[in-house]
Design an enzyme around this catalytic site. Structure first.
Site, PDB file in Angstrom:
ATOM      1  N   LEU A  96       0.821  -1.211   0.000  1.00  0.00           N
ATOM      2  CA  LEU A  96       0.000   0.000   0.000  1.00  0.00           C
ATOM      3  C   LEU A  96       0.855   1.261   0.000  1.00  0.00           C
ATOM      4  CD1 LEU A  96      -2.595  -1.008   2.731  1.00  0.00           C
ATOM      5  CD2 LEU A  96      -2.975  -0.934   0.263  1.00  0.00           C
ATOM      6  N   THR A 138      -3.590   5.382   4.309  1.00  0.00           N
ATOM      7  CA  THR A 138      -2.230   4.909   4.013  1.00  0.00           C
ATOM      8  C   THR A 138      -1.248   6.077   4.117  1.00  0.00           C
ATOM      9  OG1 THR A 138      -3.083   3.155   2.604  1.00  0.00           O
ATOM     10  CG2 THR A 138      -0.768   3.749   2.310  1.00  0.00           C
ATOM     11  N   GLU A 152       1.917   6.382   6.610  1.00  0.00           N
ATOM     12  CA  GLU A 152       3.285   6.556   6.089  1.00  0.00           C
ATOM     13  C   GLU A 152       3.912   7.853   6.610  1.00  0.00           C
ATOM     14  OE1 GLU A 152       4.490   4.005   4.958  1.00  0.00           O
ATOM     15  OE2 GLU A 152       2.719   2.933   4.255  1.00  0.00           O
ATOM     16  N   VAL A 171       6.741   4.372  22.524  1.00  0.00           N
ATOM     17  CA  VAL A 171       5.733   5.359  22.932  1.00  0.00           C
ATOM     18  C   VAL A 171       5.041   4.790  24.162  1.00  0.00           C
ATOM     19  CG1 VAL A 171       3.563   6.484  22.278  1.00  0.00           C
ATOM     20  CG2 VAL A 171       5.390   6.234  20.582  1.00  0.00           C
ATOM     21  N   GLN A 207       1.549  -4.584  22.226  1.00  0.00           N
ATOM     22  CA  GLN A 207       0.690  -5.560  21.540  1.00  0.00           C
ATOM     23  C   GLN A 207       1.545  -6.501  20.709  1.00  0.00           C
ATOM     24  OE1 GLN A 207      -1.940  -2.923  19.138  1.00  0.00           O
ATOM     25  NE2 GLN A 207      -1.354  -4.094  17.325  1.00  0.00           N
TER      26      GLN A 207
HETATM   27  N1  ARG Z   1       1.776  -1.457   4.560  1.00  0.00           N
HETATM   28  C1  ARG Z   1       2.019  -0.092   4.833  1.00  0.00           C
HETATM   29  C2  ARG Z   1       3.214   0.115   5.771  1.00  0.00           C
HETATM   30  O1  ARG Z   1       3.668  -0.722   6.514  1.00  0.00           O
HETATM   31  C3  ARG Z   1       0.800   0.700   5.241  1.00  0.00           C
HETATM   32  C4  ARG Z   1      -0.454   0.105   5.743  1.00  0.00           C
HETATM   33  C5  ARG Z   1      -1.539   1.174   5.805  1.00  0.00           C
HETATM   34  N2  ARG Z   1      -2.825   0.716   6.271  1.00  0.00           N
HETATM   35  C6  ARG Z   1      -4.003   1.223   5.876  1.00  0.00           C
HETATM   36  N3  ARG Z   1      -5.121   0.821   6.407  1.00  0.00           N
HETATM   37  N4  ARG Z   1      -4.097   2.120   4.940  1.00  0.00           N
HETATM   38  O2  ARG Z   1       3.812   1.180   5.827  1.00  0.00           O
HETATM   39 ZN    ZN Z   2       4.005   0.948   8.272  1.00  0.00          ZN
HETATM   40 CA    CA Z   3       3.831   1.390  23.402  1.00  0.00          CA
END
Ligand code: ARG
Ligand code: ZN
Ligand code: CA
Length: 256
Positions: A125, A162, A166, A190, A196
């Site tokens: 993404l 996304t 980012e 943080v 988690q």
């Molecule tokens: N895969 C990407 C990353 O690790 C972004 C994931 C974004 N998720 C979303 N729901 N748009 O940087």
């Molecule tokens: Zn990410």
């Molecule tokens: Ca934390």
């Protein structure tokens, strides 16, 4: 600092001449800027869905985004660069970030947030460069169909999140689960995000418990998790502090 920082943005649309949908519209780009300007100010309406236990942690990061109105030479611009390429898709090797490899060269990364929008391979993404990396590849890359909320933006990544995620990385945020493959050993540095185990996907139901983090469990609705766009809607105070520390430190050139 209490005042809002406005980051000048340049969007490089890198598209193949025979695949017109890659050449997304100005309107789609503007729809992305609108999402960023809500999400980084905690002005997104879906903060109402934050579980009661975490409502007090929802943070206004005090960052706004404007498409650049001057290019690096001081000439007026709309902040949108369109480049035709022979590449049908790109990977994570940064080829999209240089004209010599079929992409578009960045504008100076100490003055502009560079966003490249293109076709990405392998279900990716987007990806980002953390602060402190090489200037010639600084910025974020987003899949055109996960960019903005109109045009080619496609469910379930048509909420513009996304780019929010980012840019979180670009401002020094790690994934909320600490990328330790379920070990519960590594956090995101943080304090107010629960430890988690792993990334969450889709649209999880609250609470989702891991790493003994009950009763509230994973903060999967955080922008730095991996859930669908409609399921992520908050940064925490701690994350906002971390992003603002980056803006006082590695990215302080944007404050002047
Ligand atoms: N895969 C990407 C990353 O690790 C972004 C994931 C974004 N998720 C979303 N729901 N748009 O940087
Ligand atoms: Zn990410
Ligand atoms: Ca934390």
């Amino acid at each position: 600092r209490t005042e809002v920082v406005t980051l000048p943005v340049v969007v490089h649309v890198v598209h193949h001449s025979k695949i017109p949908e890659q050449n997304i519209s100005d309107q789609q780009i503007h729809s992305q800027l609108a999402v960023l300007n809500r999400d980084f100010r905690a002005a997104n309406p879906d903060t109402s869905k934050v579980p009661e236990a975490w409502k007090s942690l929802v943070a206004d990061a005090r960052v706004e985004f404007r498409l650049a109105d001057r290019d690096p030479f001081g000439k007026p611009t709309d902040g949108i660069i369109r480049v035709e390429t022979d590449e049908r898709s790109f990977g994570t090797d940064d080829a999209v970030k240089a004209g010599a490899t079929g992409g578009a060269d960045p504008w100076p990364g100490d003055q502009y947030l560079n966003i490249w929008v293109c076709q990405l391979r392998g279900g990716l993404l987007g990806y980002a460069q953390f602060p402190g990396g090489p200037p010639q590849t600084d910025g974020v890359v987003v899949l055109h169909s996960a960019f903005g909320t109109t045009g080619t933006a496609a469910h379930p990544f048509d909420g513009g999140r996304t780019a929010t995620h980012e840019i979180g990385h670009w401002l020094d945020l790690f994934h909320i689960w600490g990328d330790d493959d379920g070990a519960c050993s590594n956090g995101d540095r943080v304090a107010d995000t629960p430890n988690q185990a792993d990334g969450n996907t889709g649209t999880p139901v609250f609470p989702h418990i891991s790493c003994d983090n009950g009763p509230n469990g994973d903060m999967f609705m955080n922008y730095m998790d991996y859930v669908d766009d409609s399921a992520m809607f908050m940064f925490t105070r701690g994350q906002s502090e971390r992003m603002n520390a980056c803006l006082e430190g590695a990215r302080a050139s944007f404050l002047v």
